[in-house]
Design a protein around this motif. Structure first.
Motif, PDB file in Angstrom:
ATOM      1  N   ASP A 183      -1.716  10.687  -4.852  1.00 34.95           N
ATOM      2  CA  ASP A 183      -2.316  11.765  -5.634  1.00 34.95           C
ATOM      3  C   ASP A 183      -3.112  12.741  -4.795  1.00 34.95           C
ATOM      4  OD1 ASP A 183      -4.449   9.775  -5.090  1.00 34.95           O
ATOM      5  OD2 ASP A 183      -5.663  11.101  -6.346  1.00 34.95           O
ATOM      6  N   GLU A 197       0.840  -1.207   0.000  1.00 36.58           N
ATOM      7  CA  GLU A 197       0.000   0.000   0.000  1.00 36.58           C
ATOM      8  C   GLU A 197       0.870   1.251   0.000  1.00 36.58           C
ATOM      9  OE1 GLU A 197      -2.527   1.624  -0.506  1.00 36.58           O
ATOM     10  OE2 GLU A 197      -4.286   1.054   0.636  1.00 36.58           O
ATOM     11  N   ASP A 198       0.311   2.335  -0.506  1.00 37.52           N
ATOM     12  CA  ASP A 198       1.030   3.605  -0.455  1.00 37.52           C
ATOM     13  C   ASP A 198       0.969   4.213   0.941  1.00 37.52           C
ATOM     14  OD1 ASP A 198      -1.718   4.094  -0.639  1.00 37.52           O
ATOM     15  OD2 ASP A 198      -1.568   5.547  -2.263  1.00 37.52           O
ATOM     16  N   ILE A 199      -0.239   4.204   1.523  1.00 39.57           N
ATOM     17  CA  ILE A 199      -0.394   4.846   2.841  1.00 39.57           C
ATOM     18  C   ILE A 199      -1.510   4.161   3.621  1.00 39.57           C
ATOM     19  CG2 ILE A 199      -1.910   6.662   1.917  1.00 39.57           C
ATOM     20  CD1 ILE A 199      -0.546   8.616   3.927  1.00 39.57           C
ATOM     21  N   LEU A 200      -1.282   3.977   4.884  1.00 37.53           N
ATOM     22  CA  LEU A 200      -2.284   3.429   5.798  1.00 37.53           C
ATOM     23  C   LEU A 200      -2.786   4.593   6.637  1.00 37.53           C
ATOM     24  CD1 LEU A 200      -3.780   1.110   7.209  1.00 37.53           C
ATOM     25  CD2 LEU A 200      -1.634   0.456   8.284  1.00 37.53           C
ATOM     26  N   SER A 253      -6.975   5.794   7.565  1.00 36.36           N
ATOM     27  CA  SER A 253      -8.041   5.374   8.483  1.00 36.36           C
ATOM     28  C   SER A 253      -7.969   3.873   8.766  1.00 36.36           C
ATOM     29  CB  SER A 253      -9.411   5.702   7.881  1.00 36.36           C
ATOM     30  OG  SER A 253      -9.674   4.851   6.774  1.00 36.36           O
ATOM     31  N   THR A 270      -9.455   0.745   4.111  1.00 31.85           N
ATOM     32  CA  THR A 270      -9.104  -0.014   2.909  1.00 31.85           C
ATOM     33  C   THR A 270      -8.455  -1.347   3.281  1.00 31.85           C
ATOM     34  OG1 THR A 270      -8.738   2.050   1.722  1.00 31.85           O
ATOM     35  CG2 THR A 270      -7.822   0.053   0.733  1.00 31.85           C
TER      36      THR A 270
HETATM   37  P1  IMP Z   1      -7.528   4.447   4.355  1.00 33.00           P
HETATM   38  O1  IMP Z   1      -8.562   3.488   3.841  1.00 33.00           O
HETATM   39  O2  IMP Z   1      -8.137   5.653   5.014  1.00 33.00           O
HETATM   40  O3  IMP Z   1      -6.457   3.807   5.221  1.00 33.00           O
HETATM   41  O4  IMP Z   1      -6.849   5.131   3.126  1.00 33.00           O
HETATM   42  C1  IMP Z   1      -6.186   4.495   2.235  1.00 33.00           C
HETATM   43  C2  IMP Z   1      -6.136   5.254   0.925  1.00 33.00           C
HETATM   44  O5  IMP Z   1      -6.507   6.639   0.995  1.00 33.00           O
HETATM   45  C3  IMP Z   1      -4.714   5.243   0.508  1.00 33.00           C
HETATM   46  O6  IMP Z   1      -4.409   4.062  -0.188  1.00 33.00           O
HETATM   47  C4  IMP Z   1      -4.611   6.484  -0.338  1.00 33.00           C
HETATM   48  O7  IMP Z   1      -4.978   6.182  -1.658  1.00 33.00           O
HETATM   49  C5  IMP Z   1      -5.614   7.442   0.257  1.00 33.00           C
HETATM   50  N1  IMP Z   1      -4.926   8.410   1.141  1.00 33.00           N
HETATM   51  C6  IMP Z   1      -4.977   8.479   2.489  1.00 33.00           C
HETATM   52  N2  IMP Z   1      -4.229   9.493   2.956  1.00 33.00           N
HETATM   53  C7  IMP Z   1      -3.678  10.094   1.874  1.00 33.00           C
HETATM   54  C8  IMP Z   1      -2.777  11.215   1.700  1.00 33.00           C
HETATM   55  O8  IMP Z   1      -2.301  11.878   2.636  1.00 33.00           O
HETATM   56  N3  IMP Z   1      -2.459  11.506   0.412  1.00 33.00           N
HETATM   57  C9  IMP Z   1      -2.918  10.816  -0.666  1.00 33.00           C
HETATM   58  N4  IMP Z   1      -3.748   9.763  -0.544  1.00 33.00           N
HETATM   59  C10 IMP Z   1      -4.127   9.405   0.712  1.00 33.00           C
END
Ligand code: IMP
Ligand code: MG
Length: 184
Positions: free
Chosen positions: A162, A102-105, A107, A110
């Protein structure tokens, strides 16, 4: 002359050199963990595409690479909690050792969803690798097995990440100027 994208960047959080060094370390760590296990790298599109490309070359394991694309019915910069699959697995993952990339974890919505989904598909094990970890905004009890960098509660772009589908090709991790967001 600075590029048109660089003019939108307020500050750099992780430089190209830092990314390269950390990804190399992560590759070695995964190699040691998965040697002889023929793991499946599973990139979460679109954000992970740059990281996957660098990570798999930093990790000379016998392995294959798969992708899944999801979206989280998001508003501009935060997740809604509901995850939708836009492009599904193209192979059977029964009995496979998965390395989710993954790019970022953020919340955790996902990855909580994907972990559950891959378990129901019969994965033998699931290892979560994320380039960035933003623990301050976690809503689900999901933790990375391996994370590149912890980042503060700021919206970041670059190296695959992005804002409104742009800035993925910025080669470092940065924060945009506030006026860039307000123009959308
Ligand atoms: P989660 O489901 O909130 O953990 O978010 C996961 C997805 O949200 C990541 O795979 C990103 O695509 C997007 N995301 C969350 N934070 C950022 C950020 O700071 N910049 C860009 N994309 C983000
Ligand atoms: Mg993503």
């Amino acid at each position: 002359m600075r590029s048109e994208m660089e003019r939108d960047i307020l500050k750099v959080l992780v430089t190209e050199e830092e990314l390269k060094a950390r990804v190399a370390e992560m590759g070695v760590e995964l190699y040691e963990k998965f040697e002889g296990k023929n793991p499946l790298f599973l990139g979460v599109l679109k954000g992970s595409f740059v990281f996957v490309a660098d990570l798999v070359r930093a990790c000379q394991l016998k392995s294959d690479i798969e992708f899944i694309a999801v979206s989280s019915y998001a508003n501009a910069t935060s997740s809604s909690g509901r995850v939708k699959i836009n492009y599904d697995l193209q192979q059977d993952i029964t009995g496979r050792h998965l390395i989710i990339v993954e790019d970022i974890l953020d919340s955790g919505n996902t990855l909580a969803f994907l972990k559950e989904y891959f378990m129901t598909k019969g994965a033998a094990s699931i290892t979560i690798v994320t380039l960035l970890d933003k623990p301050s905004r976690r809503q689900k009890a999901v933790y990375p097995d391996l994370a590149g960098f912890e980042v503060p509660d700021e919206f970041v772009v670059g190296y695959g990440l992005d804002y409104a589908q742009q800035y993925r090709n910025v080669p470092y991790i940065g924060v945009l100027k506030p006026e860039v967001y307000s123009h959308k």
